[in-house]
Design a protein around this motif. Structure first.
Motif, PDB file in Angstrom:
ATOM      1  N   PRO A   8      -7.393 -21.440  -3.033  1.00 40.21           N
ATOM      2  CA  PRO A   8      -7.175 -22.188  -2.039  1.00 40.21           C
ATOM      3  C   PRO A   8      -5.828 -22.642  -1.681  1.00 40.21           C
ATOM      4  O   PRO A   8      -5.154 -23.041  -2.661  1.00 40.21           O
ATOM      5  N   VAL A   9      -5.471 -22.679  -0.311  1.00 36.34           N
ATOM      6  CA  VAL A   9      -4.009 -22.965   0.117  1.00 36.34           C
ATOM      7  C   VAL A   9      -4.010 -24.264   0.751  1.00 36.34           C
ATOM      8  O   VAL A   9      -4.781 -24.048   1.786  1.00 36.34           O
ATOM      9  N   PRO A  10      -3.237 -25.008   0.441  1.00 38.76           N
ATOM     10  CA  PRO A  10      -3.165 -26.279   1.016  1.00 38.76           C
ATOM     11  C   PRO A  10      -2.440 -26.245   2.414  1.00 38.76           C
ATOM     12  O   PRO A  10      -1.543 -25.242   2.619  1.00 38.76           O
ATOM     13  N   VAL A  11      -3.359 -26.841   3.492  1.00 38.80           N
ATOM     14  CA  VAL A  11      -2.829 -26.603   4.834  1.00 38.80           C
ATOM     15  C   VAL A  11      -2.043 -27.859   4.785  1.00 38.80           C
ATOM     16  O   VAL A  11      -2.410 -29.077   4.620  1.00 38.80           O
ATOM     17  N   THR A  12      -0.665 -27.613   5.384  1.00 38.83           N
ATOM     18  CA  THR A  12       0.353 -28.749   5.734  1.00 38.83           C
ATOM     19  C   THR A  12       0.360 -28.887   7.500  1.00 38.83           C
ATOM     20  O   THR A  12       0.193 -27.940   8.125  1.00 38.83           O
ATOM     21  N   GLN A  13       0.109 -30.335   7.736  1.00 35.17           N
ATOM     22  CA  GLN A  13       0.087 -30.487   9.037  1.00 35.17           C
ATOM     23  C   GLN A  13       1.731 -31.047   9.526  1.00 35.17           C
ATOM     24  O   GLN A  13       2.322 -31.710   8.743  1.00 35.17           O
TER      25      GLN A  13
ATOM     26  N   ILE B 292     -18.664 -21.148 -10.068  1.00 40.55           N
ATOM     27  CA  ILE B 292     -17.322 -20.380  -9.887  1.00 40.55           C
ATOM     28  C   ILE B 292     -16.312 -21.007  -8.945  1.00 40.55           C
ATOM     29  O   ILE B 292     -15.355 -21.094  -9.118  1.00 40.55           O
ATOM     30  N   GLN B 293     -17.033 -21.072  -7.865  1.00 43.07           N
ATOM     31  CA  GLN B 293     -16.195 -21.950  -6.825  1.00 43.07           C
ATOM     32  C   GLN B 293     -15.431 -23.221  -7.118  1.00 43.07           C
ATOM     33  O   GLN B 293     -14.435 -23.328  -6.770  1.00 43.07           O
ATOM     34  N   SER B 294     -16.255 -23.931  -7.638  1.00 48.24           N
ATOM     35  CA  SER B 294     -15.860 -25.344  -7.968  1.00 48.24           C
ATOM     36  C   SER B 294     -14.812 -25.325  -9.161  1.00 48.24           C
ATOM     37  O   SER B 294     -13.960 -25.678  -9.269  1.00 48.24           O
TER      38      SER B 294
ATOM     39  N   LEU C  49     -13.451 -24.798  15.468  1.00 42.88           N
ATOM     40  CA  LEU C  49     -12.436 -25.172  14.554  1.00 42.88           C
ATOM     41  C   LEU C  49     -11.380 -24.353  13.803  1.00 42.88           C
ATOM     42  O   LEU C  49     -10.451 -24.695  13.089  1.00 42.88           O
ATOM     43  N   VAL C  50     -11.826 -23.067  13.645  1.00 40.48           N
ATOM     44  CA  VAL C  50     -11.209 -21.747  12.991  1.00 40.48           C
ATOM     45  C   VAL C  50     -10.839 -20.742  13.698  1.00 40.48           C
ATOM     46  O   VAL C  50     -11.698 -20.400  14.770  1.00 40.48           O
ATOM     47  N   ASP C  51      -9.654 -20.237  13.638  1.00 37.69           N
ATOM     48  CA  ASP C  51      -9.227 -18.974  14.266  1.00 37.69           C
ATOM     49  C   ASP C  51      -9.889 -17.565  13.736  1.00 37.69           C
ATOM     50  O   ASP C  51     -10.171 -17.743  12.555  1.00 37.69           O
ATOM     51  N   ASP C  52     -10.283 -16.685  14.775  1.00 39.28           N
ATOM     52  CA  ASP C  52     -11.014 -15.747  14.371  1.00 39.28           C
ATOM     53  C   ASP C  52      -9.969 -14.964  13.091  1.00 39.28           C
ATOM     54  O   ASP C  52      -8.766 -14.816  13.350  1.00 39.28           O
ATOM     55  N   SER C  53     -10.582 -14.317  12.185  1.00 44.57           N
ATOM     56  CA  SER C  53     -10.020 -13.406  11.318  1.00 44.57           C
ATOM     57  C   SER C  53      -9.204 -14.436  10.149  1.00 44.57           C
ATOM     58  O   SER C  53      -8.379 -13.863   9.454  1.00 44.57           O
ATOM     59  N   SER C  54      -9.465 -15.723  10.114  1.00 47.78           N
ATOM     60  CA  SER C  54      -8.763 -16.630   9.120  1.00 47.78           C
ATOM     61  C   SER C  54      -9.629 -16.673   8.018  1.00 47.78           C
ATOM     62  O   SER C  54     -10.783 -16.799   7.950  1.00 47.78           O
ATOM     63  N   PRO C  55      -8.904 -16.971   6.913  1.00 50.62           N
ATOM     64  CA  PRO C  55      -9.716 -17.307   5.611  1.00 50.62           C
ATOM     65  C   PRO C  55     -10.322 -18.694   5.593  1.00 50.62           C
ATOM     66  O   PRO C  55      -9.690 -19.507   6.175  1.00 50.62           O
ATOM     67  N   VAL C  56     -11.593 -18.889   5.127  1.00 53.21           N
ATOM     68  CA  VAL C  56     -12.124 -19.991   5.243  1.00 53.21           C
ATOM     69  C   VAL C  56     -12.574 -20.607   3.853  1.00 53.21           C
ATOM     70  O   VAL C  56     -12.796 -19.627   2.755  1.00 53.21           O
ATOM     71  N   GLU C  57     -12.574 -21.912   3.594  1.00 54.73           N
ATOM     72  CA  GLU C  57     -13.101 -22.286   2.134  1.00 54.73           C
ATOM     73  C   GLU C  57     -14.559 -22.818   2.327  1.00 54.73           C
ATOM     74  O   GLU C  57     -14.979 -22.907   3.338  1.00 54.73           O
ATOM     75  N   PHE C  58     -15.076 -22.942   1.095  1.00 55.95           N
ATOM     76  CA  PHE C  58     -16.377 -23.561   0.808  1.00 55.95           C
ATOM     77  C   PHE C  58     -16.554 -24.996   1.425  1.00 55.95           C
ATOM     78  O   PHE C  58     -15.515 -25.697   1.407  1.00 55.95           O
TER      79      PHE C  58
END
Length: 164
Positions: free
Chosen positions: A59-64, A6-8, A145-154
């Motif tokens: 999933p939201v693309p992260v822009t640098q 399902i995630q895929s 590498l991730v901020d607290d309370s942030s959404p993460v992906e697989f």
């Protein structure tokens, strides 16, 4: 169909740019809608008396931020060389990343903390369930590498660990 499939499927639909995809099989019906302000995924399993539904963010693309080319290249090369000796702890699921078990407790690990194989390094909330994420290696936490309370992906990197 299991959660990884399902995630895929969600990732594939997000990348394809389709606005809506429906998949119906004998025992499961999945509808994935994108392109609105609040994307949602609905999963309905038959024959169940109550209809369970799951609403998950796409999933939201992260822009640098863009920087001058010369400094960006040299910084990336240095980071890659330094990070190559470290092992990455990655997220096994999609959810919300938390560094501590509850708001009034200390973080599971800090930069510089020693972790052993099996130690809990964080929790990830997925569908109101808090999943403890354990270290698969022993070593010293070098970077969070991730901020607290942030959404993460697989499969998203969470921590860098120096195994030496």
């Amino acid at each position: 169909m299991d959660i990884k499939e399902i995630q895929s499927l969600i990732k594939f639909v997000a990348k394809s740019g389709a606005s809506e995809v429906k998949l119906e099989m004998e025992d499961i019906k999945i509808t994935i809608k994108t392109g609105s302000e609040t994307p949602e995924t609905t999963i309905i399993q038959a024959p169940v008396a109550a209809t369970p539904q799951m609403i998950a963010p796409q999933p939201v693309p992260v822009t640098q931020p863009t920087a001058p080319a010369a400094s960006s290249t040299s910084a990336n090369e240095t980071t890659t060389e330094d990070d190559s000796k470290y092992i990455t702890i990655k997220s096994p699921i999609i959810g919300t990343f938390y560094r501590k078990p509850s708001p009034d407790k200390p973080n599971f690990v800090e930069v510089g903390s020693e972790v052993k194989e099996g130690d809990t390094v964080c929790v990830i909330e997925a569908m109101k369930l808090f999943n403890e994420i354990e270290s698969e290696i022993s070593g010293k936490v070098v970077k969070v590498l991730v901020d607290d309370s942030s959404p993460v992906e697989f499969d998203q990197p969470l921590f860098l660990v120096d195994p030496s």
